[in-house]
Design a protein around this motif. Structure first.
Motif, mmCIF file in Angstrom:
data_model
loop_
_atom_site.group_PDB
_atom_site.id
_atom_site.type_symbol
_atom_site.label_atom_id
_atom_site.label_comp_id
_atom_site.label_asym_id
_atom_site.label_seq_id
_atom_site.Cartn_x
_atom_site.Cartn_y
_atom_site.Cartn_z
ATOM 1 N N ILE A 3 36.937 39.922 38.765
ATOM 2 C CA ILE A 3 36.027 38.826 38.550
ATOM 3 C C ILE A 3 36.650 37.713 38.017
ATOM 4 O O ILE A 3 36.168 36.335 38.508
ATOM 5 C CB ILE A 3 35.010 39.441 37.624
ATOM 6 C CG1 ILE A 3 34.030 40.441 38.558
ATOM 7 C CG2 ILE A 3 34.165 38.289 36.983
ATOM 8 C CD1 ILE A 3 32.882 40.904 37.843
ATOM 9 N N ARG A 4 37.491 37.988 37.018
ATOM 10 C CA ARG A 4 38.216 36.722 36.222
ATOM 11 C C ARG A 4 39.116 36.050 37.294
ATOM 12 O O ARG A 4 39.390 35.000 36.982
ATOM 13 C CB ARG A 4 39.162 37.395 35.179
ATOM 14 C CG ARG A 4 38.262 37.771 33.989
ATOM 15 C CD ARG A 4 38.742 37.959 32.717
ATOM 16 N NE ARG A 4 38.072 38.369 31.389
ATOM 17 C CZ ARG A 4 37.473 39.525 31.132
ATOM 18 N NH1 ARG A 4 37.825 40.588 31.889
ATOM 19 N NH2 ARG A 4 36.765 39.449 30.157
ATOM 20 N N GLN A 5 39.562 36.674 38.238
ATOM 21 C CA GLN A 5 40.464 36.132 39.225
ATOM 22 C C GLN A 5 39.640 35.126 40.230
ATOM 23 O O GLN A 5 40.220 34.159 40.461
ATOM 24 C CB GLN A 5 41.432 37.146 40.231
ATOM 25 C CG GLN A 5 42.119 36.505 41.059
ATOM 26 C CD GLN A 5 42.747 37.772 42.054
ATOM 27 O OE1 GLN A 5 42.676 38.929 41.601
ATOM 28 N NE2 GLN A 5 43.391 37.395 43.122
ATOM 29 N N LEU A 6 38.385 35.652 40.632
ATOM 30 C CA LEU A 6 37.619 35.042 41.442
ATOM 31 C C LEU A 6 37.119 33.817 40.678
ATOM 32 O O LEU A 6 36.827 32.659 41.530
ATOM 33 C CB LEU A 6 36.471 35.962 41.915
ATOM 34 C CG LEU A 6 36.831 37.137 42.853
ATOM 35 C CD1 LEU A 6 35.565 37.738 43.132
ATOM 36 C CD2 LEU A 6 37.706 36.555 43.926
ATOM 37 N N TYR A 43 30.632 36.535 33.011
ATOM 38 C CA TYR A 43 30.663 38.081 33.338
ATOM 39 C C TYR A 43 29.818 38.942 32.564
ATOM 40 O O TYR A 43 28.828 39.584 33.129
ATOM 41 C CB TYR A 43 32.079 38.689 33.588
ATOM 42 C CG TYR A 43 32.144 40.284 33.269
ATOM 43 C CD1 TYR A 43 31.678 41.078 34.540
ATOM 44 C CD2 TYR A 43 32.623 40.781 32.176
ATOM 45 C CE1 TYR A 43 31.787 42.451 34.514
ATOM 46 C CE2 TYR A 43 32.418 42.362 32.260
ATOM 47 C CZ TYR A 43 32.012 43.162 33.431
ATOM 48 O OH TYR A 43 32.158 44.529 33.267
ATOM 49 N N LEU A 44 29.699 38.941 31.298
ATOM 50 C CA LEU A 44 28.790 39.547 30.710
ATOM 51 C C LEU A 44 27.369 39.293 30.498
ATOM 52 O O LEU A 44 26.610 40.220 30.516
ATOM 53 C CB LEU A 44 29.053 39.473 28.854
ATOM 54 C CG LEU A 44 30.401 40.346 28.500
ATOM 55 C CD1 LEU A 44 30.429 40.241 27.055
ATOM 56 C CD2 LEU A 44 30.195 41.895 28.680
ATOM 57 N N GLY A 45 27.084 37.928 30.874
ATOM 58 C CA GLY A 45 25.772 37.508 31.246
ATOM 59 C C GLY A 45 25.319 38.555 32.390
ATOM 60 O O GLY A 45 24.020 38.934 32.440
ATOM 61 N N LEU A 79 38.884 29.026 49.137
ATOM 62 C CA LEU A 79 38.283 28.124 49.792
ATOM 63 C C LEU A 79 36.845 27.657 49.493
ATOM 64 O O LEU A 79 36.163 26.564 49.998
ATOM 65 C CB LEU A 79 38.355 28.740 51.331
ATOM 66 C CG LEU A 79 39.618 28.921 51.771
ATOM 67 C CD1 LEU A 79 39.669 29.620 53.200
ATOM 68 C CD2 LEU A 79 40.517 27.743 51.939
ATOM 69 N N HIS A 80 35.958 28.608 49.029
ATOM 70 C CA HIS A 80 34.622 28.487 48.611
ATOM 71 C C HIS A 80 34.278 29.077 47.176
ATOM 72 O O HIS A 80 33.524 29.910 46.940
ATOM 73 C CB HIS A 80 33.756 29.366 49.455
ATOM 74 C CG HIS A 80 34.028 29.047 51.029
ATOM 75 N ND1 HIS A 80 33.449 27.985 51.890
ATOM 76 C CD2 HIS A 80 34.777 29.808 52.013
ATOM 77 C CE1 HIS A 80 33.962 28.123 53.032
ATOM 78 N NE2 HIS A 80 34.780 29.187 53.195
ATOM 79 N N PRO A 81 34.874 28.153 46.218
ATOM 80 C CA PRO A 81 34.227 28.694 44.946
ATOM 81 C C PRO A 81 32.930 28.428 44.432
ATOM 82 O O PRO A 81 32.398 29.340 43.453
ATOM 83 C CB PRO A 81 35.189 27.744 44.061
ATOM 84 C CG PRO A 81 35.563 26.405 45.011
ATOM 85 C CD PRO A 81 35.632 26.954 46.414
ATOM 86 N N GLU A 82 32.158 27.707 45.181
ATOM 87 C CA GLU A 82 30.834 27.788 44.834
ATOM 88 C C GLU A 82 30.089 28.762 45.022
ATOM 89 O O GLU A 82 28.985 29.027 44.538
ATOM 90 C CB GLU A 82 30.105 26.351 45.656
ATOM 91 C CG GLU A 82 29.947 26.464 47.213
ATOM 92 C CD GLU A 82 31.213 26.478 47.976
ATOM 93 O OE1 GLU A 82 31.047 26.887 49.080
ATOM 94 O OE2 GLU A 82 32.174 26.150 47.446
ATOM 95 N N ALA A 83 30.461 29.668 46.073
ATOM 96 C CA ALA A 83 29.887 31.054 46.503
ATOM 97 C C ALA A 83 30.249 31.975 45.403
ATOM 98 O O ALA A 83 29.607 33.214 45.543
ATOM 99 C CB ALA A 83 30.363 31.329 47.898
ATOM 100 N N MET A 84 31.037 31.969 44.469
ATOM 101 C CA MET A 84 31.596 33.183 43.662
ATOM 102 C C MET A 84 30.459 33.604 42.574
ATOM 103 O O MET A 84 30.458 34.782 42.409
ATOM 104 C CB MET A 84 32.876 32.757 43.065
ATOM 105 C CG MET A 84 33.961 32.557 43.941
ATOM 106 S SD MET A 84 34.223 34.282 44.789
ATOM 107 C CE MET A 84 33.628 33.941 46.351
ATOM 108 N N PRO A 85 29.588 32.698 42.005
ATOM 109 C CA PRO A 85 28.764 33.371 41.162
ATOM 110 C C PRO A 85 27.632 34.455 41.932
ATOM 111 O O PRO A 85 27.463 35.344 41.141
ATOM 112 C CB PRO A 85 27.998 31.847 40.448
ATOM 113 C CG PRO A 85 28.915 30.787 40.772
ATOM 114 C CD PRO A 85 29.653 31.170 42.002
ATOM 115 N N ARG A 86 27.223 34.127 43.061
ATOM 116 C CA ARG A 86 26.373 35.104 43.727
ATOM 117 C C ARG A 86 27.240 36.060 44.076
ATOM 118 O O ARG A 86 26.591 37.355 43.935
ATOM 119 C CB ARG A 86 25.841 34.281 45.013
ATOM 120 C CG ARG A 86 24.939 35.155 45.698
ATOM 121 C CD ARG A 86 24.291 34.355 46.997
ATOM 122 N NE ARG A 86 23.666 35.197 47.812
ATOM 123 C CZ ARG A 86 23.083 34.536 48.856
ATOM 124 N NH1 ARG A 86 23.333 33.517 49.285
ATOM 125 N NH2 ARG A 86 22.206 35.214 49.827
ATOM 126 N N ALA A 87 28.513 36.002 44.601
ATOM 127 C CA ALA A 87 29.174 37.208 44.881
ATOM 128 C C ALA A 87 29.553 38.049 43.574
ATOM 129 O O ALA A 87 29.428 39.297 43.900
ATOM 130 C CB ALA A 87 30.498 36.556 45.538
#
Length: 539
Positions: A398-401, A407-409, A245-253
């Motif tokens: 993480i790959r699912q989200l 991820y390595l970054g 529902l909120h893909p834009e929030a995933m990098p921070r999560a």
């Protein structure tokens, strides 16, 4: 009370009926064919179905084996990874009885409301939503009744089966299966001890207090015990559902997930060993909530230091440094083939550095190291397997989200911060102070120790082997030979009896078979008790 399992003290005689039941299930799922060699192993799906049929303890044991790619082929590991913790919920009467016994008061006196339908029901416990009389919204984790006797019996049966397997197939001894069973028993001890889980939650809350985007529910101590754990309620939704529902929030999560994992490992020596989406929720304010601390691992400071060096060597592609750091984390053994291990680790690092960065996995790299070590005589510690599993689960989530997330970054950024802290001036000063104290103690003790060694040398008794020692050695050899003969006879009784029990003959054949199995188990028990008494007598 929490479950405490000691495989050494569990009665094999008490486990005899369960052992016969296990043998029947193994026969039905084609395990007896494995006696003829690796080419006759049952299909992977039969192995998984066997663990499911044998119940809670074996479900957990199958999940432990799923972490051991160094022991089993990939097809079996993939199938065992399908084992899940979900079981039918226990009734509210059983839940009420457990809570009232453990907390010493009627359920209605402790809680103003208590939902009869659990939020989740797993192998060890189930969770109910409740409200305290002061209005506090809580989640109550209640352990299933009768676990102690059931798990103790299954561990005793497992211990005997492993001993029997090693006596029949000496090559199995290289796998350290008795150690695996002991570590499994210790793992169950930890997972069923809710007081330990409560302490872990307090430690994690303290360690991660400075992470702004994270919240860990607090323990309600006055409503908790060894088999009942009451926590603040986490009013969020699963992170995998939130991500859709909120893909834009995933990098921070994801950044928060990586930080909490690495920070607890390197700063506190703790890690959450089961970070799957069902244990990570997103709160209404956007913060992450981390749940279920029943499965956690601990790393002492020397192991953390070696892990830091190992990660640094893996990133740099330095196989020699990676090999040395890896061996520092394991139990030393003269049987380790260091040259062959170095070659295998070189191959692992080569594959990592020739891969696309998006496909690199820290968990898979650790798994490859564990496999290489096992092939060449390394005894890997249980915590390293647990840590590897935690990284594999975290990376999968993480790959699912966010499949496109670097991820390595995130990993490199956090590991750089922690490495700088690891080699900070304050930490180096602290270690130097400790080293100075050890040197001071060594210098003060050295003259006296040297005088004692020289005195023994002058008296001519340095390194002398007295004849009574030789006699004792001969006696031990004789006793061990007697034990071995008895153990082989007992094993023969168990195997012959099991074949009669499993054969479709019925009648007196079945009775004779069960009698032989029980006689073999009793014989093993007598041998074990006799050995224990002799060992205590020598002390």
């Amino acid at each position: 009370m929490a479950v405490m399992i000691d495989p050494e003290k569990s009665s094999l005689l008490r486990a005899a009926p369960r052992l016969i039941q296990i043998l029947r299930v193994l026969a039905r799922h084609k395990f007896l064919g494995a006696l003829r060699g690796k080419n006759h192993w049952p299909p992977p799906h039969e192995v998984r179905e066997t663990f499911e049929e044998l119940g809670l303890t074996f479900l957990k044991f199958g999940q432990v084996l799923a972490m051991r790619r160094d022991l089993l082929p990939d097809a079996y590991i993939d199938e065992l990874e399908l084992l899940h913790d979900q079981l039918p919920a226990q009734g509210i009467d059983a839940v009420r009885a457990t809570v009232e016994i453990e907390l010493g008061a009627p359920l209605t006196k402790v809680f103003a409301s208590f939902s009869e339908t659990p939020l989740a029901a797993a192998t060890i416990a189930q969770v109910h939503e409740a409200t305290m009389h002061n209005g506090r919204h809580v989640a109550v984790k209640v352990q299933r009744p009768g676990l102690e006797a059931m798990i103790a019996t299954d561990i005793a049966a497992l211990t005997y089966l492993v001993a029997l397997g090693e006596s029949l197939f000496p090559r199995l001894r290289a796998l350290d299966l008795p150690v695996l069973v002991r570590e499994f028993a210790n793992s169950l001890n930890r997972e069923t001890d809710f007081q330990r889980e409560a302490r872990s939650i307090v430690l994690f809350r303290t360690a991660l207090a400075d992470v702004p985007d994270l919240w860990i529910p607090d323990v309600v101590a006055e409503c908790s015990s060894g088999t009942v754990l009451t926590l603040e309620f986490s009013a969020g939704e699963r992170v995998d559902i939130y991500a859709r529902l909120h893909p834009e929030a995933m990098p921070r999560a994801i950044g928060t997930l990586v930080r909490l994992m690495l920070q607890t490992i390197f700063e506190e020596g703790l890690f959450h060993a089961d970070p799957h989406p069902g244990n990570v929720f997103v709160l209404p304010d956007g913060r992450l909530s981390l749940l279920d601390f029943g499965m956690t691992g601990e790393l002492d400071e020397p192991m953390r230091d070696s892990l830091t060096l190992l990660l640094e060597a893996v990133v740099k592609g330095d196989a020699r440094a990676a090999t040395e750091a890896y061996l520092e984390m394991t139990t030393a053994s003269e049987k380790v083939n260091r040259a062959a291990l170095l070659l295998d680790i070189k191959a692992v690092l080569y594959e990592i550095h020739r891969s696309d960065l998006a496909d690199v996995s820290i968990g898979d790299a650790f798994d490859s190291l564990l496999r290489a070590g096992s092939r060449h005589g390394v005894h890997n510690p249980g915590e390293f397997f647990l840590l590897t599993r935690a990284f594999v689960i975290l990376e999968s989530m993480i790959r699912q989200l966010d499949p496109d997330h670097n991820y390595l970054g995130s990993f490199r950024e956090e590991i750089s911060r922690l490495t700088a802290q690891h080699f900070s001036l304050a930490r180096i000063t602290d270690k130097t102070t400790k080293l100075a104290r050890e040197l001071e103690r060594l210098m003060s003790d050295a003259p006296g120790d040297t005088r004692r060694v020289l005195r023994r040398f002058a008296e001519g008794n340095l390194g002398r082997l007295q004849s009574p020692a030789l006699e004792a050695l001969g006696g031990r050899f004789s006793r061990n030979l007697e034990r071995l003969t008895g153990a082989i006879a007992a094993a023969a009784l168990v195997i012959g009896g099991a074949m009669l029990v499993l054969a479709p003959l019925g009648g007196w054949h079945h009775i004779l078979g069960e009698t032989m199995v029980i006689s073999g188990i009793i014989g093993t028990l007598i041998i074990s008790i006799g050995a224990l008494r002799r060992d205590r007598g020598r002390r």
